[in-house]
Structure formats: C-alpha cells, structure tokens
Design an enzyme around this catalytic site. Structure first.
Site, PDB file in Angstrom:
ATOM      1  N   TYR A 185       1.333  -1.519   0.082  1.00 27.72           N
ATOM      2  CA  TYR A 185      -0.335   0.180   0.466  1.00 27.72           C
ATOM      3  C   TYR A 185       0.563   1.189   0.213  1.00 27.72           C
ATOM      4  O   TYR A 185       0.639   2.305  -0.917  1.00 27.72           O
ATOM      5  CB  TYR A 185      -1.195  -0.331   1.568  1.00 27.72           C
ATOM      6  CG  TYR A 185      -1.738   0.817   1.317  1.00 27.72           C
ATOM      7  CD1 TYR A 185      -2.885   1.016   0.473  1.00 27.72           C
ATOM      8  CD2 TYR A 185      -1.696   2.078   2.258  1.00 27.72           C
ATOM      9  CE1 TYR A 185      -3.658   2.260   0.327  1.00 27.72           C
ATOM     10  CE2 TYR A 185      -2.473   3.223   2.577  1.00 27.72           C
ATOM     11  CZ  TYR A 185      -3.379   3.836   1.669  1.00 27.72           C
ATOM     12  OH  TYR A 185      -4.834   4.909   1.623  1.00 27.72           O
ATOM     13  N   LYS A 243       1.629   4.324  -3.209  1.00 26.17           N
ATOM     14  CA  LYS A 243       0.754   5.584  -2.934  1.00 26.17           C
ATOM     15  C   LYS A 243       2.236   6.091  -3.024  1.00 26.17           C
ATOM     16  O   LYS A 243       2.540   7.431  -3.667  1.00 26.17           O
ATOM     17  CB  LYS A 243       0.919   5.556  -1.744  1.00 26.17           C
ATOM     18  CG  LYS A 243      -0.773   4.478  -0.963  1.00 26.17           C
ATOM     19  CD  LYS A 243      -1.748   5.778  -2.019  1.00 26.17           C
ATOM     20  CE  LYS A 243      -3.067   5.265  -1.514  1.00 26.17           C
ATOM     21  NZ  LYS A 243      -4.195   5.775  -2.378  1.00 26.17           N
TER      22      LYS A 243
END
Ligand SMILES: NC(=O)c1ccc[n+]([C@@H]2O[C@H](COP(=O)([O-])OP(=O)(O)OC[C@H]3O[C@@H](n4cnc5c(N)ncnc54)[C@H](OP(=O)(O)O)[C@@H]3O)[C@@H](O)[C@H]2O)c1
Length: 277
Positions: free
Chosen positions: A180, A184
C-alpha cells in the site's frame, strides 16, 4: 471478594491511564507542522475572492468516494471555480441548484487514452481515487491507485492542467516493503516527474468518516483513532472534512516550491484555518 463496583472502577481507571499514555506517545510522534501553516494570517475570504476572479476550472477524480464527496461540497460552497468537472466511471445523480452547473465525464479507466478530451482545458486537478487490496486484489489495487491515477495526471498535464492535488496516504514511500505505502509513494514520485507547475500531495492518516461501505478493520481503527484525536493527537487520523477543506484552502496559497507534501498535522492545521475563516 471485592465488590464489582470497585473492580470496574479500577478497570476503567487503568483503561484511562493506558489511553492517555498512548495519546501522549502519539503526540510525541506528531508530524512537525510547517511554519507556513501555523503562521498563516492571510484572510481566506480575500484569497478566495482573488482566486474566483481568475475564472479557473477544475476536475475531480473520485467524487463518488468519501473524500471526493466532501471535497465536491467544499468546492461548491466556496465557489472558487467557474467550472467543475467530475471525471469518473459512472454517472452520479445530484439534486438541487448547487449541482446544476456540474459537468460529468464518464470514462473507461482501462482505456483512458480514448478519453483524453475529458482531461483537456482544466486548470486544477484533484484526485481522491483509490481502492483497497481487499476489494480489488493486488493487481487491481496497483491498477487503480497507481496506473489510473498516473495516466489521469499525464492526460491532464497534456491537456493544459497546471496544478495537481493528490490525496495520498500517511507513510507513502516508494521504497516501502508494504504494498500500500509503496504504491502510494511510487505514484507520488511518478506524478512529480511530470513537472506540473504545482503538485501538492496530501498524506492523511486514518480517515475519520462514517463510511457507507463496510470495512471492519478500518472501522476498528477509526474508533481507536477517534478517541486519540479527541485527546489532541493530530498525527495519526483526521476527519474527512479537514482533508477536503485543506485541499481547497491550499489551492489558494502560493507554495514555496513546485512540489509539496502535506503530512497529517499540516492538513489538520490547514483544515482548521478554513473553519476559522
Ligand atoms: N481510508 C483511509 O483511512 C485512508 C487513509 C489515507 C489515505 N487514503 C486514501 O485516500 C484516497 C480516498 O480515500 P476514500 O476513502 O475517500 O476513497 P473511497 O471512498 O474508497 O472512494 C474511492 C473513489 O475511487 C473510485 N474508484 C475505486 N475503484 C475504481 C475503479 N476500479 N475504477 C474507477 N474508479 C474507481 C470510486 O468510484 P466508485 O464510487 O465508482 O466506486 C470512488 O470515487 C484513496 O486513495 C485512499 O487510499 C485513505
């Protein structure tokens, strides 16, 4: 044997002590707030007025999501753009006068090149797009949170957009071991390389919102961080309204650099300055 009231009283006291200790520790780790935001004395109303006179247009990606919905409300209330376009995968239904002038572009994110026109002629772009690994799988998550976001930014830049505001996440880091945070961080870096005149990255912590969609893990985290937030910690979580307010307020400010990152505390601070306007 001790009376039940005494036992419960002690348990409550112990729980309070633990919560306070955690809050103190979290406050210790709070992000440093950039001077720019703590000392901001400019009158938001004047900034809004000046910006409004520039007749700029914007687009919003992810306007059907939790942040996007509130961001749209904020944009409509503050009325700083002469034109707002929502770019999404489905047509949204709105009722009422404030929504009358909204433009909607429905696109197929798998074939974004075929929708280049939708991204043309906007001055400012806001991106609140995103999914989860649980919902979309690993590949699906990368596709949405990296590929769709980057391609949209590329098309917007090619279409004349000069400012891009990206809702990313606390801890985003292209070198992270966590998928994650890595995704990002990677999309942040790739968009920065496109060279927008202005690129603002917002890295909120846990979003405090009564989410329509059921996400049990997030619900638990929200309950915990809501309590922490009530005790004054601004590092780990943030009400979704503060993110939206900060994104709009920040659009009005002149940044010192072309690319900037706003960590959670800076977003909280900027969100509050908009509340006090
Ligand atoms: N949740 C948190 O605590 C947290 C914390 C920090 C940062 N963030 C990040 O902040 C951003 C916004 O989060 P949020 O919770 O406000 O988002 P959200 O409510 O999950 O909304 C996501 C938006 O992305 C769109 N979307 C999702 N999958 C798509 C797909 N396959 N194709 C096209 N559009 C798609 C959704 O459109 P539909 O309505 O059509 O599905 C919706 O508009 C995300 O990037 C998220 O990672 C979240």
């Amino acid at each position: 044997m001790k009376p039940l009231g005494t036992v419960l009283g002690k348990a409550t006291a112990a729980l309070t002590v633990v919560t306070v200790v955690i809050a103190v520790v979290l406050n210790y780790f709070d992000d440093p707030v950039p001077v720019k935001y703590t000392s901001m004395t400019e009158d938001m109303k004047t900034l809004e007025e000046n910006f409004r006179h520039q007749n700029k247009s914007c687009f919003v990606l992810g306007a059907s999501g939790e942040t996007g919905k509130v961001l749209l409300q904020e944009l409509l209330e503050r009325n700083i753009f002469f034109k707002i376009t929502l770019i999404g995968r489905r047509q949204l239904t709105f009722e009422g006068k404030p929504y009358e002038n909204l433009i909607q572009e429905v696109v197929d994110f798998e074939k974004l090149d075929e929708h280049a026109v939708a991204f043309q002629g906007h001055d400012v772009g806001y991106c609140c797009l995103g999914t989860t690994r649980a919902k979309a799988g690993v590949d699906g998550f990368i596709r949405v949170d990296h590929d769709y976001v980057l391609k949209s930014a590329e098309l917007a830049k090619a279409g004349g957009c000069t400012q891009f505001h990206l809702e990313s996440s606390r801890g985003a880091d292209k070198n992270s071991k966590f998928l994650y945070l890595k995704v990002k961080g990677q999309v942040e870096a790739d968009i920065e390389a496109l060279g927008f005149d202005r690129f603002s990255v917002y890295r909120p912590g846990v979003l405090l919102v009564d989410r329509q969609e059921s996400r049990p893990g997030e619900w638990l985290a929200r309950k915990f961080f809501s309590a922490m937030s009530a005790m004054g910690s601004t590092a780990m979580s943030i009400p979704i309204q503060a993110v939206a307010k900060a994104m709009v307020s920040n659009t009005l400010l002149q940044p010192e650099q072309k690319a900037e990152i706003l960590e959670n505390s800076a977003i909280v601070s900027l969100g509050k300055s908009a509340e006090n306007k």
